[in-house]
Design a protein around this motif. Structure first.
Motif, short mmCIF file in Angstrom:
data_model
loop_
_atom_site.label_atom_id
_atom_site.label_comp_id
_atom_site.label_asym_id
_atom_site.label_seq_id
_atom_site.Cartn_x
_atom_site.Cartn_y
_atom_site.Cartn_z
N ARG A 32 0.79 -1.15 0.12
CA ARG A 32 -0.16 0.07 -0.14
C ARG A 32 0.89 1.14 -0.56
O ARG A 32 1.98 1.45 0.83
CB ARG A 32 -1.01 -0.13 1.49
CG ARG A 32 -2.13 1.00 0.92
CD ARG A 32 -2.98 1.12 1.98
NE ARG A 32 -4.23 2.09 1.78
CZ ARG A 32 -5.03 2.15 3.15
NH1 ARG A 32 -4.37 1.88 4.24
NH2 ARG A 32 -6.35 2.81 3.26
N MET A 76 0.76 5.59 -1.21
CA MET A 76 0.09 6.99 -1.01
C MET A 76 0.86 7.81 -2.08
O MET A 76 2.39 7.91 -1.31
CB MET A 76 -0.62 7.99 -0.84
CG MET A 76 -1.22 8.68 -0.95
SD MET A 76 -2.40 9.88 0.22
CE MET A 76 -3.68 8.32 0.88
N PHE A 94 -1.82 13.38 5.15
CA PHE A 94 -1.89 11.74 4.79
C PHE A 94 -1.82 10.81 6.52
O PHE A 94 -2.55 9.44 6.10
CB PHE A 94 0.06 11.32 4.56
CG PHE A 94 0.23 9.24 4.17
CD1 PHE A 94 -0.34 9.54 3.10
CD2 PHE A 94 1.26 9.23 5.70
CE1 PHE A 94 0.20 7.14 3.41
CE2 PHE A 94 1.07 7.60 5.48
CZ PHE A 94 0.72 6.70 4.23
N GLU A 107 -5.40 11.03 5.70
CA GLU A 107 -6.05 9.44 4.82
C GLU A 107 -6.15 8.52 5.60
O GLU A 107 -6.90 7.75 4.94
CB GLU A 107 -4.96 9.69 4.01
CG GLU A 107 -5.46 11.10 2.81
CD GLU A 107 -6.22 11.22 1.90
OE1 GLU A 107 -7.57 10.43 2.22
OE2 GLU A 107 -6.76 12.06 1.23
N ARG A 108 -5.07 7.79 6.05
CA ARG A 108 -4.96 6.26 6.85
C ARG A 108 -5.24 6.21 7.79
O ARG A 108 -5.47 5.42 8.64
CB ARG A 108 -3.72 6.19 6.77
CG ARG A 108 -2.55 6.63 5.35
CD ARG A 108 -3.03 4.67 4.70
NE ARG A 108 -2.28 4.39 3.68
CZ ARG A 108 -2.77 4.98 2.43
NH1 ARG A 108 -3.51 5.14 2.02
NH2 ARG A 108 -2.08 4.48 1.27
N LYS A 145 -3.15 14.87 -3.00
CA LYS A 145 -2.53 13.66 -3.70
C LYS A 145 -3.01 12.50 -5.01
O LYS A 145 -3.87 13.82 -5.31
CB LYS A 145 -4.34 12.73 -2.54
CG LYS A 145 -3.65 11.57 -3.02
CD LYS A 145 -4.79 10.67 -2.14
CE LYS A 145 -6.70 11.00 -2.39
NZ LYS A 145 -8.16 10.78 -1.13
N ASP A 166 -3.69 7.09 -4.84
CA ASP A 166 -3.30 5.89 -3.78
C ASP A 166 -3.59 4.76 -4.56
O ASP A 166 -4.99 4.57 -4.93
CB ASP A 166 -4.19 6.30 -2.34
CG ASP A 166 -4.64 5.77 -1.04
OD1 ASP A 166 -3.39 5.09 -1.35
OD2 ASP A 166 -6.10 6.13 0.39
#
Length: 362
Positions: A15, A17, A113, A116-117, A350, A353
Motif C-alpha cells: 500500500r 500513496m 496523509f 487519509e490513513r 494526493k 493511492d
C-alpha cells in the motif's frame, strides 16, 4: 495488514500513496506496511523507486532527487505528538537510501496523509497534527482544512515552483532545547580556506557567498551543475563541514546542503542557489529557506551584510523559480546561543493511492 515478505511484496504489492508535498514529490507509507529491518526496507524501496537507474524507468521515481523521496509515517509514542515521520532520500542512479536529513517539503503532506490513513482523526473544518521528525528530532505542527473527515486539497494558495492552486497547509517547526542553531557556536567558520556559515534550522546547510566562487548567483540550475570546477570545490567544503556540524562522515550522505547567496534581484531579501548536494534545486526546500532566513538575522553570518531589508519575521528568499516566503523567529539565550523557530505556508496534493509493485530483484 502487516509488512509483507519479499515474495508477497512482489506478487501482491504494498500500500502506497504518491503525494506532492511543497515543491517535491514522494511515496508515502505507513510504517507497518514496510519491513521493520532497515536494510530489508531500503532494498525494497530501491526496487519500488527503480534505483539505481538515471531514468528510474522500472519504478515510480521521477529521475530527480526532488522526486525520489520517501516518507514513512507511524503513530507516535511521544507525549503530545500524533505521528512520527521518517524521511528517506532514495538515490536515483545510485543504490543509496539516506536518512541523515529530513524534508520540509514532504512534511507538508504528512498531516493529510495521517488523516487519509486513519492515524489521526479530522477535527472539524481545520485539523491540527503534531509531528515528530525522526531524522532530526525537531517537532512540527501542521494545520490544514478538512471536510467530512477528509483532507481538502482544493484551495486558492499559490507557491512558487508549483503550477495552479491548492489549499494552504500551515507548518511550524522548532528544534529542541538541546539543539543550537549554529552547530559550531560561531556565525562564521573557515572551511577549506573559505568563509562559511554552518547553520541548522531544521536542515543542516553551509552558506557561502556566490562571488567567492566566481559566479553571480543568478545562473540556471543546469549551468551550475555543469561547472565541474565549482562542484569539486563545493564537495571539498561539504566533506569538511559535515563532521564540524556533528554529522560525521558525509561522503555517502546528502547533507549538509550548500547554498550560494547573492544580493536580491526581484525585491526579496536574498538570492539563493541550493546544491542538494550534486544537483541544484529548481526552487528551495522549506527548511533550507528557514536556515537561510535565520542566518540573515545573525550579525556576522554569511549573507547578513548583503541581505535586503528584513521586516519582522518574514523573509522573501529568492530561488530559480520564484520567491519563497520564509517566516522565522530568531532568539538568543543569555549564554549567547542562537535558536530559531520557522513558520511556512505550503501546499500538498494526493496524486494516487493504491498498491505499488517492486521489481523482483535489483
Amino acid at each position: 495488514m502487516g509488512a509483507p515478505d519479499a515474495a508477497s511484496a512482489v506478487r501482491d504489492g504494498i500500500r502506497c500513496m504518491l503525494m506532492r508535498g511543497g515543491t517535491s514529490k514522494g511515496a508515502y507509507f505507513v510504517a507497518t506496511d514496510l519491513p521493520s529491518d532497515p536494510a530489508t526496507r531500503d532494498d525494497l524501496l530501491l526496487r519500488i523507486m527503480g534505483s539505481p537507474d538515471p531514468r528510474q524507468i522500472d519504478g515510480i521515481g521521477g529521475a530527480h532527487p526532488l522526486t525520489s523521496k520517501v516518507a514513512i509515517v507511524s503513530p507516535s509514542t511521544a507525549e503530545g505528538i500524533d505521528v512520527d515521520y521518517l524521511f528517506l532520500q532514495v538515490g536515483v542512479d545510485t543504490a543509496t537510501v539516506g536518512d541523515a536529513q529530513t524534508c520540509g517539503n514532504l512534511l507538508a503532506g504528512i498531516g493529510p496523509f495521517a488523516v487519509e490513513r486513519g492515524l489521526v482523526p479530522a477535527t472539524g473544518e481545520r485539523t491540527t497534527v503534531r509531528i515528530r521528525l525522526l531524522n532530526t528530532g525537531d517537532i512540527a505542527t501542521a494545520q490544514f482544512p478538512t471536510v467530512d473527515g477528509r483532507p481538502e486539497y482544493d484551495g486558492d494558495a499559490v507557491i512558487d515552483g508549483v503550477p495552479g492552486t491548492a489549499s494552504s497547509i500551515e507548518l511550524e517547526v522548532g528544534g529542541g532545547p538541546d539543539k543550537p542553531l549554529l552547530p559550531t557556536g560561531s556565525p562564521t567558520d573557515d572551511v577549506d580556506g573559505n568563509t562559511v556559515t554552518l547553520i541548522d534550522n531544521g536542515m543542516p546547510v553551509v552558506l557561502l557567498r556566490a562571488e567567492d566562487f566566481g559566479v553571480a548567483g543568478t545562473e540556471s540550475p543546469s549551468a551550475l551543475e555543469d561547472d565541474a570546477v565549482l562542484a569539486e570545490r563545493l564537495e571539498r567544503i561539504r566533506l569538511e563541514a559535515g563532521p564540524r556540524m556533528g554529522l560525521g562522515d558525509v561522503a555517502e550522505q546528502t547533507v549538509p546542503k550548500l547554498i550560494l547567496l547573492s544580493p536580491p534581484r526581484d525585491g526579496g531579501a536574498i538570492s539563493t542557489r541550493a546544491f542538494i548536494p550534486a544537483r541544484v534545486h529548481t526552487a528551495i526546500g522549506v527548511l533550507m529557506a528557514a536556515s537561510v532566513a535565520a542566518a540573515l538575522r545573525i550579525p556576522g553570518a554569511v549573507g547578513h551584510d548583503i541581505a535586503g531589508p528584513l521586516a519582522g519575521e518574514e523573509t522573501a528568499v529568492e530561488h530559480p523559480s520564484g520567491t519563497f516566503p520564509s517566516r522565522v523567529r530568531v532568539t538568543r539565550d543569555a549564554d549567547g546561543t542562537w535558536r530559531a523557530t520557522s513558520f511556512s505556508l505550503r501546499t500538498a496534493r494526493k496524486l494516487f493511492d493504491g498498491t505499488v509493485f517492486p521489481r523482483p530483484r535489483r
